[in-house]
Design a protein around this motif. Sequence first.
Motif, PDB file in Angstrom:
ATOM      1  N   GLU A 430       0.811  -1.213   0.000  1.00  0.00           N
ATOM      2  CA  GLU A 430       0.000   0.000   0.000  1.00  0.00           C
ATOM      3  C   GLU A 430       0.848   1.270   0.000  1.00  0.00           C
ATOM      4  O   GLU A 430       0.577   2.224  -0.732  1.00  0.00           O
ATOM      5  CB  GLU A 430      -0.940   0.001   1.204  1.00  0.00           C
ATOM      6  CG  GLU A 430      -1.941   1.143   1.198  1.00  0.00           C
ATOM      7  CD  GLU A 430      -3.004   0.986   2.264  1.00  0.00           C
ATOM      8  OE1 GLU A 430      -4.148   1.374   2.021  1.00  0.00           O
ATOM      9  OE2 GLU A 430      -2.671   0.459   3.351  1.00  0.00           O
ATOM     10  N   ALA A 431       1.918   1.292   0.812  1.00  0.00           N
ATOM     11  CA  ALA A 431       2.777   2.467   0.861  1.00  0.00           C
ATOM     12  C   ALA A 431       3.509   2.661  -0.464  1.00  0.00           C
ATOM     13  O   ALA A 431       3.672   3.792  -0.941  1.00  0.00           O
ATOM     14  CB  ALA A 431       3.776   2.332   2.010  1.00  0.00           C
ATOM     15  N   VAL A 432       3.950   1.560  -1.066  1.00  0.00           N
ATOM     16  CA  VAL A 432       4.630   1.641  -2.367  1.00  0.00           C
ATOM     17  C   VAL A 432       3.675   2.181  -3.421  1.00  0.00           C
ATOM     18  O   VAL A 432       4.035   3.070  -4.211  1.00  0.00           O
ATOM     19  CB  VAL A 432       5.180   0.264  -2.777  1.00  0.00           C
ATOM     20  CG1 VAL A 432       5.692   0.294  -4.223  1.00  0.00           C
ATOM     21  CG2 VAL A 432       6.289  -0.186  -1.839  1.00  0.00           C
ATOM     22  N   ARG A 433       2.455   1.670  -3.448  1.00  0.00           N
ATOM     23  CA  ARG A 433       1.488   2.109  -4.461  1.00  0.00           C
ATOM     24  C   ARG A 433       1.169   3.601  -4.313  1.00  0.00           C
ATOM     25  O   ARG A 433       1.112   4.328  -5.314  1.00  0.00           O
ATOM     26  CB  ARG A 433       0.210   1.277  -4.355  1.00  0.00           C
ATOM     27  CG  ARG A 433       0.348  -0.143  -4.879  1.00  0.00           C
ATOM     28  CD  ARG A 433      -0.990  -0.851  -5.003  1.00  0.00           C
ATOM     29  NE  ARG A 433      -1.612  -1.098  -3.709  1.00  0.00           N
ATOM     30  CZ  ARG A 433      -2.660  -0.446  -3.246  1.00  0.00           C
ATOM     31  NH1 ARG A 433      -3.203   0.533  -3.961  1.00  0.00           N
ATOM     32  NH2 ARG A 433      -3.179  -0.734  -2.061  1.00  0.00           N
ATOM     33  N   LEU A 434       0.973   4.049  -3.080  1.00  0.00           N
ATOM     34  CA  LEU A 434       0.655   5.459  -2.860  1.00  0.00           C
ATOM     35  C   LEU A 434       1.819   6.353  -3.259  1.00  0.00           C
ATOM     36  O   LEU A 434       1.637   7.389  -3.916  1.00  0.00           O
ATOM     37  CB  LEU A 434       0.292   5.681  -1.387  1.00  0.00           C
ATOM     38  CG  LEU A 434      -0.408   7.000  -1.053  1.00  0.00           C
ATOM     39  CD1 LEU A 434      -1.794   7.042  -1.674  1.00  0.00           C
ATOM     40  CD2 LEU A 434      -0.501   7.187   0.456  1.00  0.00           C
ATOM     41  N   ARG A 435       3.009   5.937  -2.903  1.00  0.00           N
ATOM     42  CA  ARG A 435       4.205   6.716  -3.228  1.00  0.00           C
ATOM     43  C   ARG A 435       4.441   6.768  -4.744  1.00  0.00           C
ATOM     44  O   ARG A 435       4.713   7.834  -5.303  1.00  0.00           O
ATOM     45  CB  ARG A 435       5.407   6.114  -2.513  1.00  0.00           C
ATOM     46  CG  ARG A 435       6.765   6.618  -2.977  1.00  0.00           C
ATOM     47  CD  ARG A 435       6.890   8.134  -2.801  1.00  0.00           C
ATOM     48  NE  ARG A 435       8.095   8.611  -3.438  1.00  0.00           N
ATOM     49  CZ  ARG A 435       8.965   9.422  -2.853  1.00  0.00           C
ATOM     50  NH1 ARG A 435       8.741   9.838  -1.627  1.00  0.00           N
ATOM     51  NH2 ARG A 435      10.040   9.818  -3.484  1.00  0.00           N
ATOM     52  N   ARG A 436       4.321   5.629  -5.412  1.00  0.00           N
ATOM     53  CA  ARG A 436       4.547   5.587  -6.857  1.00  0.00           C
ATOM     54  C   ARG A 436       3.505   6.428  -7.598  1.00  0.00           C
ATOM     55  O   ARG A 436       3.825   7.094  -8.594  1.00  0.00           O
ATOM     56  CB  ARG A 436       4.512   4.140  -7.350  1.00  0.00           C
ATOM     57  CG  ARG A 436       5.581   3.240  -6.749  1.00  0.00           C
ATOM     58  CD  ARG A 436       6.941   3.450  -7.365  1.00  0.00           C
ATOM     59  NE  ARG A 436       7.063   2.783  -8.648  1.00  0.00           N
ATOM     60  CZ  ARG A 436       8.116   2.872  -9.441  1.00  0.00           C
ATOM     61  NH1 ARG A 436       9.140   3.635  -9.078  1.00  0.00           N
ATOM     62  NH2 ARG A 436       8.169   2.230 -10.586  1.00  0.00           N
ATOM     63  N   ALA A 437       2.286   6.415  -7.094  1.00  0.00           N
ATOM     64  CA  ALA A 437       1.243   7.240  -7.708  1.00  0.00           C
ATOM     65  C   ALA A 437       1.562   8.720  -7.550  1.00  0.00           C
ATOM     66  O   ALA A 437       1.332   9.519  -8.477  1.00  0.00           O
ATOM     67  CB  ALA A 437      -0.110   6.918  -7.087  1.00  0.00           C
TER      68      ALA A 437
END
Length: 449
Positions: A430-437
């Motif tokens: 979840e943290a990776v997805r939010l950051r990449r977005a």
Amino acid sequence: MNLYRMLRARAAENRPVTVGLIGCGKFASMFLAQVPRTPGLHVRAIADVNVERARATLARIGWAPERIVGTTDAVRHRETVLTDSAAAVIADPRVEVIVEATGHPGAGIRHALAAIEAGKHLVMVNVEADVLAGPVLAARARQAGLVYSLAYGDQPALVCELVDTVRTAGFAVVAAGKGTKYLPAYHASTPATVWRHYGLSEQDARAGGMNPQMFNSFLDGTKSGIEMAAIANATGLAAPPDGLTFPPCGADDLPHVLRPAAEGGVLAAKGMVEVVSSLERDGRPVHRDLRWGVYVVFEGESDYVRRCFAEYGVATDPSGRYAALYRPYHLIGLELGVSVASAALRGEPTGAPEAWRGDVAATAKRDLAAGEVLDGEGGATVWGKCIPAARAAAEGTLPIGLAHGVRLTRAVGAGEVLRWSDVAFDATDEAVRLRRAMEEAHRPAQAAA
């Protein structure tokens, strides 16, 4: 300046501001030590993964055992639930403000998203999570009519306050930041070497319950980078092009050192964040150092204002153009109640990210081999360098907040900034997805600019 009056009014109404605290470490314990002394404030629930350790912390700071209960149904006036469930604390309908103090970036992001979904104001002590994805979290909170706030008492919020003060008075900010103990060699420090830099033995540190990785983050420049990126995101000040320079500087020399290089200072340009060192490069202490403090340097843009500086004894650079305000100390969690009260009673943050301007890139402490697993902030493999967000987006640099437990896919040389392409990461996290977005959203704007 009216928060205390507003808190007393809530106390008189028997309607205190209710708080849910997630994480019961050092910062949180300092806050909790002041809660019984603050009218109109009630910590309704505390969540920590180690309930017994949290219970011992509460006893150590002087909380009476009868204040602690184990179920939300049993809570009466001034009682506090102690649980291992952050979800239960966030879901409690009688909690107004969530304080996230875990220090874990991934957990901080999850808790922030849940708090916003539950309609709770959020005070983000977890500056690691804030720098990783704070601009997105703050925007979501604003859209929901909620407050997302940096933590007063910690240096980023205090710097934001100084910056806001001088801007409101009509001054242009030249530089802002904090002091710390720094030497270039500290970037290579590891948890195994950290205590000698503090003048402690490993045995003494262990007896004091001191976490070597956390203290190493303070020393190796990572925590400074994280805090300056948070300030850049909240104030619009710029991050240095290739990392903080940590110039040696005491309180009296702030206007002299923190001015543009073209005028004899160290800044690449006006309007930047920077950290000053309490040590000269040869290890001697700086006179009137600002190791525990925060500062802002600002500009007197007219002859009349510069004459006022001189008439009222304001310390300036030799030209009389640049002046500074500073605060020599910060009280960490002892001051956190200011953020809680401001969020609940005024609907205002004590600093909050408005845009992604600064970032912290994982940087190799030594030559790293393919296959090595990174150990993150304060560890033995990488430290965090504060850089502009535009550079982070363009180069795909690996944020320090996600540089833990990931395996290198290629060898990286000492001093090299790591990139997403250098590690095997979990794209579903979840943290990776939010950051990449957030990064993807930033790239078109940069390209258009």
